[in-house]
Design a protein around this motif. Structure first.
Motif, PDB file in Angstrom:
ATOM      1  N   SER A  47       0.834  -1.198   0.000  1.00  0.00           N
ATOM      2  CA  SER A  47       0.000   0.000   0.000  1.00  0.00           C
ATOM      3  C   SER A  47       0.867   1.245   0.000  1.00  0.00           C
ATOM      4  N   GLU A  48       0.294   2.348  -0.488  1.00  0.00           N
ATOM      5  CA  GLU A  48       0.974   3.636  -0.373  1.00  0.00           C
ATOM      6  C   GLU A  48       1.200   3.904   1.115  1.00  0.00           C
ATOM      7  N   GLY A  49       2.266   4.584   1.437  1.00  0.00           N
ATOM      8  CA  GLY A  49       2.542   4.892   2.832  1.00  0.00           C
ATOM      9  C   GLY A  49       3.250   3.774   3.567  1.00  0.00           C
ATOM     10  N   GLU A  50       3.743   2.792   2.832  1.00  0.00           N
ATOM     11  CA  GLU A  50       4.498   1.709   3.438  1.00  0.00           C
ATOM     12  C   GLU A  50       5.950   1.793   2.975  1.00  0.00           C
ATOM     13  N   VAL A  51       6.834   1.241   3.798  1.00  0.00           N
ATOM     14  CA  VAL A  51       8.238   1.122   3.435  1.00  0.00           C
ATOM     15  C   VAL A  51       8.648  -0.333   3.610  1.00  0.00           C
ATOM     16  N   ARG A  52       9.712  -0.697   2.926  1.00  0.00           N
ATOM     17  CA  ARG A  52      10.290  -2.030   3.106  1.00  0.00           C
ATOM     18  C   ARG A  52      11.709  -1.839   3.595  1.00  0.00           C
ATOM     19  N   VAL A  53      12.048  -2.529   4.663  1.00  0.00           N
ATOM     20  CA  VAL A  53      13.385  -2.407   5.228  1.00  0.00           C
ATOM     21  C   VAL A  53      13.936  -3.765   5.628  1.00  0.00           C
ATOM     22  N   SER A  54      15.254  -3.770   5.730  1.00  0.00           N
ATOM     23  CA  SER A  54      15.978  -4.862   6.373  1.00  0.00           C
ATOM     24  C   SER A  54      16.687  -4.224   7.562  1.00  0.00           C
ATOM     25  N   HIS A  55      16.977  -5.028   8.565  1.00  0.00           N
ATOM     26  CA  HIS A  55      17.701  -4.468   9.710  1.00  0.00           C
ATOM     27  C   HIS A  55      18.659  -5.493  10.276  1.00  0.00           C
ATOM     28  N   LEU A  56      19.612  -4.975  11.020  1.00  0.00           N
ATOM     29  CA  LEU A  56      20.554  -5.813  11.746  1.00  0.00           C
ATOM     30  C   LEU A  56      20.427  -5.376  13.205  1.00  0.00           C
ATOM     31  N   LEU A  57      19.976  -6.285  14.038  1.00  0.00           N
ATOM     32  CA  LEU A  57      19.725  -6.013  15.455  1.00  0.00           C
ATOM     33  C   LEU A  57      20.832  -6.628  16.301  1.00  0.00           C
ATOM     34  N   ARG A  80      13.959  -8.475  25.584  1.00  0.00           N
ATOM     35  CA  ARG A  80      14.113  -9.935  25.684  1.00  0.00           C
ATOM     36  C   ARG A  80      15.569 -10.258  25.350  1.00  0.00           C
ATOM     37  N   PRO A  81      16.445 -10.318  26.357  1.00  0.00           N
ATOM     38  CA  PRO A  81      17.875 -10.475  26.105  1.00  0.00           C
ATOM     39  C   PRO A  81      18.303 -11.902  25.749  1.00  0.00           C
ATOM     40  N   SER A  82      17.685 -12.429  24.694  1.00  0.00           N
ATOM     41  CA  SER A  82      18.087 -13.730  24.141  1.00  0.00           C
ATOM     42  C   SER A  82      17.739 -13.707  22.654  1.00  0.00           C
ATOM     43  N   SER A  83      18.344 -14.614  21.907  1.00  0.00           N
ATOM     44  CA  SER A  83      18.081 -14.658  20.470  1.00  0.00           C
ATOM     45  C   SER A  83      18.373 -16.052  19.934  1.00  0.00           C
ATOM     46  N   TRP A  84      18.199 -16.217  18.625  1.00  0.00           N
ATOM     47  CA  TRP A  84      18.519 -17.490  17.984  1.00  0.00           C
ATOM     48  C   TRP A  84      20.018 -17.766  18.073  1.00  0.00           C
ATOM     49  N   ARG A  85      20.815 -16.723  18.290  1.00  0.00           N
ATOM     50  CA  ARG A  85      22.266 -16.864  18.356  1.00  0.00           C
ATOM     51  C   ARG A  85      22.763 -17.136  19.771  1.00  0.00           C
ATOM     52  N   GLU A  86      22.091 -16.537  20.764  1.00  0.00           N
ATOM     53  CA  GLU A  86      22.530 -16.637  22.160  1.00  0.00           C
ATOM     54  C   GLU A  86      21.328 -16.781  23.075  1.00  0.00           C
ATOM     55  N   GLN A 138      23.361  -7.652   3.783  1.00  0.00           N
ATOM     56  CA  GLN A 138      22.661  -8.932   3.805  1.00  0.00           C
ATOM     57  C   GLN A 138      23.506 -10.028   4.454  1.00  0.00           C
ATOM     58  N   ASP A 139      24.793 -10.046   4.139  1.00  0.00           N
ATOM     59  CA  ASP A 139      25.681 -11.068   4.704  1.00  0.00           C
ATOM     60  C   ASP A 139      25.810 -10.897   6.218  1.00  0.00           C
ATOM     61  N   LEU A 140      26.052  -9.677   6.657  1.00  0.00           N
ATOM     62  CA  LEU A 140      26.193  -9.439   8.096  1.00  0.00           C
ATOM     63  C   LEU A 140      24.886  -9.690   8.841  1.00  0.00           C
ATOM     64  N   ALA A 141      23.766  -9.245   8.268  1.00  0.00           N
ATOM     65  CA  ALA A 141      22.470  -9.458   8.933  1.00  0.00           C
ATOM     66  C   ALA A 141      22.176 -10.948   9.070  1.00  0.00           C
ATOM     67  N   SER A 142      22.459 -11.723   8.029  1.00  0.00           N
ATOM     68  CA  SER A 142      22.140 -13.158   8.094  1.00  0.00           C
ATOM     69  C   SER A 142      23.031 -13.899   9.088  1.00  0.00           C
ATOM     70  N   LYS A 143      24.241 -13.405   9.319  1.00  0.00           N
ATOM     71  CA  LYS A 143      25.159 -14.073  10.248  1.00  0.00           C
ATOM     72  C   LYS A 143      25.067 -13.564  11.683  1.00  0.00           C
ATOM     73  N   TYR A 144      24.824 -12.258  11.850  1.00  0.00           N
ATOM     74  CA  TYR A 144      25.009 -11.671  13.169  1.00  0.00           C
ATOM     75  C   TYR A 144      23.792 -11.004  13.794  1.00  0.00           C
ATOM     76  N   SER A 145      22.712 -10.830  13.063  1.00  0.00           N
ATOM     77  CA  SER A 145      21.548 -10.165  13.654  1.00  0.00           C
ATOM     78  C   SER A 145      20.925 -11.044  14.728  1.00  0.00           C
ATOM     79  N   ASP A 146      20.515 -10.427  15.823  1.00  0.00           N
ATOM     80  CA  ASP A 146      19.842 -11.148  16.906  1.00  0.00           C
ATOM     81  C   ASP A 146      18.347 -11.294  16.656  1.00  0.00           C
ATOM     82  N   CYS A 147      17.873 -10.877  15.491  1.00  0.00           N
ATOM     83  CA  CYS A 147      16.463 -11.010  15.122  1.00  0.00           C
ATOM     84  C   CYS A 147      16.286 -12.263  14.267  1.00  0.00           C
ATOM     85  N   SER A 148      15.131 -12.877  14.367  1.00  0.00           N
ATOM     86  CA  SER A 148      14.859 -14.060  13.538  1.00  0.00           C
ATOM     87  C   SER A 148      14.793 -13.715  12.054  1.00  0.00           C
TER      88      SER A 148
END
Length: 154
Positions: free
Chosen positions: A42-52, A60-66, A95-105
């Protein structure tokens, strides 16, 4: 072989234009004659990627990594600065860093969160995402989830 369309689009055949093909956006309920090049939104939307990077004071101090994240917020910011510098200098891709190191699923999708509109994310995250231009990388953004860098992709 059938044409692969981006998410949210359907190929249809016009009855009024003697069998001419058109494309229907299932999100906005609109149609167009040209083939779509990006997912429906829809108009008024954005698409983003993030590295958390989470820290011990994250919501919630836990993730798929730790299972138990013990780093301080300052350590998390320092780690994220290193990642941002690697991306900015061309020594690594977001993309490479986010897939390896992001604490988000979302790491399994190279950090991709898809399209979203206002009122969906934490306000600081949302404000930063909407302020970016496509392909622009944010400064470090702090939320209750941790610290992020955001790449606007659409």
């Amino acid at each position: 072989m059938s044409e692969q369309l981006p998410d949210g689009w359907v190929k249809k055949v016009s009855r009024s234009q003697q069998g001419r093909v058109y494309y229907y956006n299932t999100v906005t309920k609109t149609s167009q004659w040209t083939a779509p090049t990006e997912a429906a939104h829809s108009e008024g939307e954005v698409r983003v990627s993030h590295l958390l990077v989470k820290h011990k004071d994250s919501r919630r101090p836990s993730s798929w990594r730790e299972d138990n994240i013990t780093r301080t917020k300052e350590e998390a910011v320092s780690i994220l600065k290193e990642y941002r510098d690697k991306i900015s200098s061309g020594n690594a891709t977001f993309q490479d860093l986010a897939s390896k190191y992001s604490d988000c699923s979302s790491a399994k999708r190279e950090g991709d969160l898809g399209f979203f509109g206002r009122g969906t994310m934490h306000p600081p995250f949302e404000d930063a995402a909407f302020a970016l231009q496509v392909d622009e990388l944010s400064p470090i953004v702090e939320t209750a989830s941790g610290v992020h860098i955001i790449l606007r992709t659409g």
